[in-house]
Design a protein around this motif. Sequence first.
Motif, PDB file in Angstrom:
ATOM      1  N   ALA A   8      43.978  49.241  50.668  1.00 57.33           N
ATOM      2  CA  ALA A   8      42.602  49.616  50.325  1.00 57.33           C
ATOM      3  C   ALA A   8      41.840  48.346  49.999  1.00 57.33           C
ATOM      4  O   ALA A   8      42.223  47.590  49.109  1.00 57.33           O
ATOM      5  CB  ALA A   8      42.598  50.568  49.132  1.00 57.33           C
ATOM      6  N   LEU A   9      40.766  48.118  50.729  1.00 61.72           N
ATOM      7  CA  LEU A   9      39.939  46.925  50.552  1.00 61.72           C
ATOM      8  C   LEU A   9      38.608  47.392  49.982  1.00 61.72           C
ATOM      9  O   LEU A   9      37.936  48.234  50.580  1.00 61.72           O
ATOM     10  CB  LEU A   9      39.750  46.231  51.896  1.00 61.72           C
ATOM     11  N   ASN A  10      38.237  46.870  48.827  1.00 60.92           N
ATOM     12  CA  ASN A  10      37.039  47.389  48.182  1.00 60.92           C
ATOM     13  C   ASN A  10      36.481  46.414  47.162  1.00 60.92           C
ATOM     14  O   ASN A  10      37.013  45.330  46.974  1.00 60.92           O
ATOM     15  CB  ASN A  10      37.326  48.759  47.555  1.00 60.92           C
ATOM     16  N   GLY A  11      35.424  46.851  46.485  1.00 60.00           N
ATOM     17  CA  GLY A  11      34.802  46.021  45.476  1.00 60.00           C
ATOM     18  C   GLY A  11      33.768  46.790  44.679  1.00 60.00           C
ATOM     19  O   GLY A  11      33.428  47.931  45.005  1.00 60.00           O
ATOM     20  N   PRO A  12      33.243  46.163  43.635  1.00 62.75           N
ATOM     21  CA  PRO A  12      32.267  46.819  42.774  1.00 62.75           C
ATOM     22  C   PRO A  12      30.835  46.655  43.281  1.00 62.75           C
ATOM     23  O   PRO A  12      30.547  45.802  44.113  1.00 62.75           O
ATOM     24  CB  PRO A  12      32.424  46.072  41.447  1.00 62.75           C
ATOM     25  N   THR A  13      29.965  47.492  42.766  1.00 60.15           N
ATOM     26  CA  THR A  13      28.534  47.295  42.971  1.00 60.15           C
ATOM     27  C   THR A  13      28.126  46.016  42.240  1.00 60.15           C
ATOM     28  O   THR A  13      28.926  45.434  41.499  1.00 60.15           O
ATOM     29  CB  THR A  13      27.738  48.513  42.482  1.00 60.15           C
ATOM     30  N   GLU A  14      26.871  45.599  42.381  1.00 59.00           N
ATOM     31  CA  GLU A  14      26.484  44.269  41.908  1.00 59.00           C
ATOM     32  C   GLU A  14      25.654  44.243  40.633  1.00 59.00           C
ATOM     33  O   GLU A  14      25.059  43.223  40.318  1.00 59.00           O
ATOM     34  CB  GLU A  14      25.766  43.524  43.035  1.00 59.00           C
ATOM     35  N   GLY A  15      25.609  45.313  39.875  1.00 62.87           N
ATOM     36  CA  GLY A  15      24.842  45.320  38.638  1.00 62.87           C
ATOM     37  C   GLY A  15      25.565  44.615  37.501  1.00 62.87           C
ATOM     38  O   GLY A  15      26.768  44.342  37.571  1.00 62.87           O
ATOM     39  N   ALA A  16      24.833  44.344  36.440  1.00 67.13           N
ATOM     40  CA  ALA A  16      25.423  43.705  35.257  1.00 67.13           C
ATOM     41  C   ALA A  16      26.508  44.614  34.682  1.00 67.13           C
ATOM     42  O   ALA A  16      26.281  45.792  34.458  1.00 67.13           O
ATOM     43  CB  ALA A  16      24.345  43.445  34.215  1.00 67.13           C
ATOM     44  N   ARG A  53      36.769  36.677  57.994  1.00 65.65           N
ATOM     45  CA  ARG A  53      36.105  37.785  58.668  1.00 65.65           C
ATOM     46  C   ARG A  53      36.098  39.099  57.891  1.00 65.65           C
ATOM     47  O   ARG A  53      35.910  40.154  58.471  1.00 65.65           O
ATOM     48  CB  ARG A  53      36.701  38.006  60.055  1.00 65.65           C
ATOM     49  N   ILE A  54      36.348  39.061  56.604  1.00 63.52           N
ATOM     50  CA  ILE A  54      36.210  40.271  55.793  1.00 63.52           C
ATOM     51  C   ILE A  54      35.452  39.928  54.516  1.00 63.52           C
ATOM     52  O   ILE A  54      35.418  38.773  54.102  1.00 63.52           O
ATOM     53  CB  ILE A  54      37.562  40.935  55.452  1.00 63.52           C
ATOM     54  N   ASP A  55      34.864  40.925  53.899  1.00 64.18           N
ATOM     55  CA  ASP A  55      34.041  40.684  52.713  1.00 64.18           C
ATOM     56  C   ASP A  55      34.414  41.658  51.593  1.00 64.18           C
ATOM     57  O   ASP A  55      33.557  42.331  51.054  1.00 64.18           O
ATOM     58  CB  ASP A  55      32.552  40.829  53.086  1.00 64.18           C
ATOM     59  N   TRP A  56      35.704  41.779  51.295  1.00 63.50           N
ATOM     60  CA  TRP A  56      36.152  42.653  50.218  1.00 63.50           C
ATOM     61  C   TRP A  56      36.788  41.799  49.130  1.00 63.50           C
ATOM     62  O   TRP A  56      37.719  41.036  49.396  1.00 63.50           O
ATOM     63  CB  TRP A  56      37.165  43.664  50.734  1.00 63.50           C
ATOM     64  N   PRO A  57      36.315  41.919  47.909  1.00 66.54           N
ATOM     65  CA  PRO A  57      36.854  41.078  46.853  1.00 66.54           C
ATOM     66  C   PRO A  57      38.192  41.555  46.286  1.00 66.54           C
ATOM     67  O   PRO A  57      38.886  40.795  45.637  1.00 66.54           O
ATOM     68  CB  PRO A  57      35.767  41.110  45.782  1.00 66.54           C
ATOM     69  N   TYR A  58      38.562  42.818  46.520  1.00 65.11           N
ATOM     70  CA  TYR A  58      39.811  43.362  45.975  1.00 65.11           C
ATOM     71  C   TYR A  58      40.619  44.053  47.065  1.00 65.11           C
ATOM     72  O   TYR A  58      40.058  44.628  48.008  1.00 65.11           O
ATOM     73  CB  TYR A  58      39.530  44.372  44.867  1.00 65.11           C
ATOM     74  N   VAL A  59      41.942  43.992  46.902  1.00 66.92           N
ATOM     75  CA  VAL A  59      42.861  44.684  47.801  1.00 66.92           C
ATOM     76  C   VAL A  59      43.875  45.417  46.936  1.00 66.92           C
ATOM     77  O   VAL A  59      44.449  44.838  46.011  1.00 66.92           O
ATOM     78  CB  VAL A  59      43.608  43.692  48.722  1.00 66.92           C
ATOM     79  N   ALA A  60      44.079  46.697  47.229  1.00 64.51           N
ATOM     80  CA  ALA A  60      45.128  47.470  46.568  1.00 64.51           C
ATOM     81  C   ALA A  60      46.109  47.923  47.637  1.00 64.51           C
ATOM     82  O   ALA A  60      45.718  48.218  48.773  1.00 64.51           O
ATOM     83  CB  ALA A  60      44.544  48.680  45.844  1.00 64.51           C
ATOM     84  N   THR A  61      47.387  47.937  47.286  1.00 61.52           N
ATOM     85  CA  THR A  61      48.400  48.424  48.215  1.00 61.52           C
ATOM     86  C   THR A  61      49.084  49.639  47.613  1.00 61.52           C
ATOM     87  O   THR A  61      49.352  49.675  46.404  1.00 61.52           O
ATOM     88  CB  THR A  61      49.459  47.346  48.528  1.00 61.52           C
ATOM     89  N   TYR A  62      49.314  50.610  48.451  1.00 62.65           N
ATOM     90  CA  TYR A  62      50.009  51.833  48.035  1.00 62.65           C
ATOM     91  C   TYR A  62      51.152  52.069  49.000  1.00 62.65           C
ATOM     92  O   TYR A  62      50.945  52.163  50.210  1.00 62.65           O
ATOM     93  CB  TYR A  62      49.056  53.036  48.043  1.00 62.65           C
ATOM     94  N   GLU A  63      52.365  52.140  48.460  1.00 60.88           N
ATOM     95  CA  GLU A  63      53.532  52.423  49.273  1.00 60.88           C
ATOM     96  C   GLU A  63      53.739  53.935  49.295  1.00 60.88           C
ATOM     97  O   GLU A  63      53.736  54.587  48.242  1.00 60.88           O
ATOM     98  CB  GLU A  63      54.755  51.716  48.697  1.00 60.88           C
ATOM     99  N   ILE A  64      53.911  54.464  50.496  1.00 61.61           N
ATOM    100  CA  ILE A  64      54.013  55.908  50.677  1.00 61.61           C
ATOM    101  C   ILE A  64      55.301  56.212  51.440  1.00 61.61           C
ATOM    102  O   ILE A  64      55.603  55.553  52.448  1.00 61.61           O
ATOM    103  CB  ILE A  64      52.799  56.446  51.469  1.00 61.61           C
ATOM    104  N   GLU A  65      56.043  57.201  50.959  1.00 61.69           N
ATOM    105  CA  GLU A  65      57.202  57.721  51.677  1.00 61.69           C
ATOM    106  C   GLU A  65      56.974  59.203  51.897  1.00 61.69           C
ATOM    107  O   GLU A  65      56.834  59.967  50.928  1.00 61.69           O
ATOM    108  CB  GLU A  65      58.486  57.525  50.880  1.00 61.69           C
TER     109      GLU A  65
END
Length: 103
Positions: A8-16, A53-65
């Motif tokens: 999951a590649l994501n990030g926050p909005t830009e407000g204070a 070539r990507i603009d996501w400040p955070y990456v989360a990994t989830y392992e699924i079985e």
Amino acid sequence: MARYMLFALNGPTEGAGDEATYNEWYHSVHMPDLLALDGVIAARRFKAVSSKRIDWPYVATYEIETDDLAAVLKDMETKIRPFTPTFDRSKSGMVIAMEITDQ
């Protein structure tokens, strides 16, 4: 049983204060909700320090079985609490990869 990684590649909005609120929600609400789902066996988060070539400040990994990936993904849509308003949907993407095994 098949094994998958969801990136999951994501990030926050830009407000204070948005980044702090987003990170608190991610750690105390979102990850525990996902880890409670059948099939999700591990979760980790990372802050990007370099990217191309990507603009996501955070990456989360989830392992699924699972033998029913569609059911796990449906649970991810229906059984977790709502996203925080500080989660920037325009900075959100995901990749699901299936583990390669020798057959």
